[in-house]
Design a protein around this motif. Structure first.
Motif, PDB file in Angstrom:
ATOM      1  N   SER A  59     -39.825  22.737   6.806  1.00 19.87           N
ATOM      2  CA  SER A  59     -40.814  23.501   7.233  1.00 19.87           C
ATOM      3  C   SER A  59     -39.330  23.836   8.784  1.00 19.87           C
ATOM      4  O   SER A  59     -39.352  24.803   9.226  1.00 19.87           O
ATOM      5  N   ALA A  60     -40.011  22.749   9.496  1.00 18.29           N
ATOM      6  CA  ALA A  60     -39.328  22.627  11.145  1.00 18.29           C
ATOM      7  C   ALA A  60     -37.558  22.420  10.707  1.00 18.29           C
ATOM      8  O   ALA A  60     -36.623  23.241  11.879  1.00 18.29           O
ATOM      9  N   GLU A  61     -37.182  21.603   9.795  1.00 12.63           N
ATOM     10  CA  GLU A  61     -35.140  21.898   9.957  1.00 12.63           C
ATOM     11  C   GLU A  61     -35.038  23.319   9.401  1.00 12.63           C
ATOM     12  O   GLU A  61     -34.349  23.576  10.096  1.00 12.63           O
ATOM     13  N   GLN A  62     -35.644  24.020   8.688  1.00 15.64           N
ATOM     14  CA  GLN A  62     -35.688  25.422   8.178  1.00 15.64           C
ATOM     15  C   GLN A  62     -35.313  26.331  10.249  1.00 15.64           C
ATOM     16  O   GLN A  62     -34.809  27.178   9.927  1.00 15.64           O
ATOM     17  N   LEU A  63     -36.512  26.521  10.253  1.00 14.48           N
ATOM     18  CA  LEU A  63     -36.867  27.257  11.661  1.00 14.48           C
ATOM     19  C   LEU A  63     -35.696  26.555  13.018  1.00 14.48           C
ATOM     20  O   LEU A  63     -35.312  26.975  13.581  1.00 14.48           O
ATOM     21  N   HIS A  64     -34.866  25.192  12.645  1.00 20.68           N
ATOM     22  CA  HIS A  64     -34.201  24.303  13.455  1.00 20.68           C
ATOM     23  C   HIS A  64     -32.998  25.303  13.018  1.00 20.68           C
ATOM     24  O   HIS A  64     -32.375  25.501  13.697  1.00 20.68           O
ATOM     25  N   GLN A  65     -32.797  25.923  12.063  1.00 22.64           N
ATOM     26  CA  GLN A  65     -31.413  25.811  11.498  1.00 22.64           C
ATOM     27  C   GLN A  65     -31.161  27.379  11.739  1.00 22.64           C
ATOM     28  O   GLN A  65     -29.737  27.954  11.518  1.00 22.64           O
ATOM     29  N   SER A  66     -32.183  28.137  12.116  1.00 25.16           N
ATOM     30  CA  SER A  66     -32.043  29.621  12.424  1.00 25.16           C
ATOM     31  C   SER A  66     -32.296  30.322  13.726  1.00 25.16           C
ATOM     32  O   SER A  66     -31.923  29.092  14.533  1.00 25.16           O
ATOM     33  N   ASN A  67     -31.850  31.131  13.833  1.00 21.61           N
ATOM     34  CA  ASN A  67     -31.595  32.017  15.360  1.00 21.61           C
ATOM     35  C   ASN A  67     -32.607  31.936  16.106  1.00 21.61           C
ATOM     36  O   ASN A  67     -33.337  31.731  17.370  1.00 21.61           O
ATOM     37  N   PHE A  68     -34.289  30.890  15.749  1.00 22.16           N
ATOM     38  CA  PHE A  68     -35.311  30.608  16.473  1.00 22.16           C
ATOM     39  C   PHE A  68     -34.942  29.416  17.327  1.00 22.16           C
ATOM     40  O   PHE A  68     -35.330  29.625  19.112  1.00 22.16           O
ATOM     41  N   CYS A  69     -34.165  28.808  16.981  1.00 24.94           N
ATOM     42  CA  CYS A  69     -33.685  28.001  18.486  1.00 24.94           C
ATOM     43  C   CYS A  69     -31.884  27.490  18.282  1.00 24.94           C
ATOM     44  O   CYS A  69     -31.431  27.864  19.484  1.00 24.94           O
ATOM     45  N   GLN A  70     -31.290  28.315  17.221  1.00 27.18           N
ATOM     46  CA  GLN A  70     -29.557  28.167  17.230  1.00 27.18           C
ATOM     47  C   GLN A  70     -29.588  28.866  18.728  1.00 27.18           C
ATOM     48  O   GLN A  70     -29.721  29.947  18.888  1.00 27.18           O
ATOM     49  N   GLY A  71     -28.382  28.375  19.636  1.00 26.78           N
ATOM     50  CA  GLY A  71     -28.264  28.414  21.036  1.00 26.78           C
ATOM     51  C   GLY A  71     -28.223  28.255  21.728  1.00 26.78           C
ATOM     52  O   GLY A  71     -28.408  28.016  23.503  1.00 26.78           O
ATOM     53  N   MET A  72     -29.808  27.424  21.663  1.00 28.70           N
ATOM     54  CA  MET A  72     -30.571  27.214  22.834  1.00 28.70           C
ATOM     55  C   MET A  72     -30.132  25.634  23.755  1.00 28.70           C
ATOM     56  O   MET A  72     -29.804  24.940  22.415  1.00 28.70           O
ATOM     57  N   THR A  73     -30.511  25.936  25.025  1.00 27.17           N
ATOM     58  CA  THR A  73     -29.525  24.245  25.539  1.00 27.17           C
ATOM     59  C   THR A  73     -31.466  23.752  25.490  1.00 27.17           C
ATOM     60  O   THR A  73     -31.955  23.799  24.965  1.00 27.17           O
ATOM     61  N   PRO A  74     -30.599  21.827  25.762  1.00 32.51           N
ATOM     62  CA  PRO A  74     -31.691  21.335  25.513  1.00 32.51           C
ATOM     63  C   PRO A  74     -33.115  22.209  26.876  1.00 32.51           C
ATOM     64  O   PRO A  74     -33.620  21.955  26.735  1.00 32.51           O
ATOM     65  N   ALA A  75     -32.575  22.391  27.900  1.00 32.15           N
ATOM     66  CA  ALA A  75     -33.898  23.198  29.056  1.00 32.15           C
ATOM     67  C   ALA A  75     -34.638  23.907  28.385  1.00 32.15           C
ATOM     68  O   ALA A  75     -35.533  24.362  28.621  1.00 32.15           O
ATOM     69  N   GLU A  76     -33.762  25.000  27.965  1.00 35.19           N
ATOM     70  CA  GLU A  76     -34.544  26.107  27.784  1.00 35.19           C
ATOM     71  C   GLU A  76     -35.220  25.043  25.996  1.00 35.19           C
ATOM     72  O   GLU A  76     -36.638  25.940  25.821  1.00 35.19           O
ATOM     73  N   ALA A  77     -34.945  24.828  25.162  1.00 31.28           N
ATOM     74  CA  ALA A  77     -35.260  24.521  24.615  1.00 31.28           C
ATOM     75  C   ALA A  77     -37.228  23.991  24.651  1.00 31.28           C
ATOM     76  O   ALA A  77     -38.398  24.144  24.354  1.00 31.28           O
ATOM     77  N   GLU A  78     -37.401  23.044  25.287  1.00 37.68           N
ATOM     78  CA  GLU A  78     -37.667  22.273  26.364  1.00 37.68           C
ATOM     79  C   GLU A  78     -39.095  23.278  26.794  1.00 37.68           C
ATOM     80  O   GLU A  78     -40.695  23.091  26.927  1.00 37.68           O
TER      81      GLU A  78
END
Length: 333
Positions: A191-210
């Motif tokens: 589930s985490a891999e699927q969400l990571h590959q989606s628009n939920f995460c894509q385009g985020m810098t490390p700082a934005e993800a944190e």
């Protein structure tokens, strides 16, 4: 400080830094350090003739080498009498050592911010995220399923950046690579891999993800909790949790009382008795009301009191500072 003391302090500082290879990452840089490297724990030989340095001197040295600019959030812990204790910043290190064979320090976040944006530096927020991931691995926090998936995906985005099929392949969130929680399931990894590959995460810098990670996890009641086991005056086993917003009292993991830092007037102890006093309204009259608990020993009670007083001072100071602009604006109107 004498030459011998400088040598000892340098050995301490070097040992602490070598235990955490991932904390010196550059800003906005994709990271590949494993989550297994989060804990900053070291064993240091004891040299009585040399240990004149204070706890503050050691912490300052570590903070400087880690290039952190917000030292007030961090501290060093060690184990004494099977109890985790914070290294006192004012006292010499040698006066806090019982066992002459050595010390095991853990560099960690001491005061968790109510809001991650209270930390201005990206490196400080990254260190906070590492600390929370360590808390998860030690089962200090429990996550709802949806939040666990989101936080795991944001961790992958922070460490790996955008998903690249040729680089990351399939099943890249396995336990042997990224252990996010205890007893991590394959369903969570998928589930985490699927969400990571989606628009939920894509385009985020490390700082934005944190920042997104920290913004979600701060909503948990036990976020940043410093836990102490006590008894009610009737012998009922309770847990006192010192959190960024209040002192929580729990029975069987359920909250039964809460004392906001802003409403607490005094915190005292006598023998094994720990007492919190806060302003309480009774029949349209505001009075100071005491709430008392018993600890296992006088030493534990004194330590709980010290931790509580330190938290009260830290968090109320920040609440007052945050409210100052609003008060100034009202006065001007």
């Amino acid at each position: 400080m004498r030459v011998g003391e400088n040598c000892y302090l340098a050995r301490l500082r070097h040992a602490v830094l070598c235990a955490e290879p991932g904390v010196k990452r550059k800003l906005n840089e994709t990271r590949t350090d494993s989550v297994s490297a989060i804990a900053v724990c070291v064993c240091v030989p004891f040299c009585p003739a040399q240990v004149k340095a204070t706890g503050q001197a050691l912490l300052d040295s570590v903070i400087n080498d880690l290039q952190l600019r917000e030292p007030e959030y961090f501290g060093l812990q060690f184990i004494e009498d099977q109890m985790l204790k914070w290294l006192d910043m004012e006292k010499p290190i040698k006066k806090q050592m019982k066992d002459g064979s050595g010390l095991r320090f853990e560099f960690r976040v001491r005061y968790y911010p109510l809001d991650a944006t209270d930390m201005f530096e990206e490196l400080s927020r990254y260190q906070l995220m590492l600390q929370i991931r360590h808390d998860l691995l030690q089962s200090r926090l429990s996550l709802p399923e949806k939040m666990a998936t989101e936080l795991f995906a944001l961790t992958l985005q922070s460490e790996l950046g955008d998903y690249e099929p040729n680089e990351h392949g399939m099943s890249y969130a396995k336990t042997n690579v990224y252990q996010f929680v205890v007893n991590q399931s394959e369903d969570l990894e998928f589930s985490a891999e699927q969400l990571h590959q989606s628009n939920f995460c894509q385009g985020m810098t490390p700082a934005e993800a944190e920042l997104a990670f920290l913004d979600r996890i701060r909503l948990l009641d036990m976020y940043g909790a410093d836990v102490h086991v006590v008894e009610g005056l009737k012998g009922v086993k309770l847990t006192i949790a010192l959190t960024p917003s209040c002192i929580r009292i729990l029975r069987d993991h359920q909250q039964v009382a809460c004392f906001l830092w802003s409403k607490i007037t005094r915190i005292t102890y006598k023998g094994r008795k720990f007492t919190v006093r806060q302003m309480d309204r009774e029949q349209d009259e505001v009075k100071e009301k005491p709430f008392s608990f018993l600890t296992g020993s006088e030493k534990q009670c004194k330590y709980l009191w010290q931790c509580s007083v330190d938290c009260h001072s830290f968090f109320t100071t920040r609440l007052e500072a945050a409210g100052a602009p609003a008060r100034q604006q009202q006065q001007q109107q």
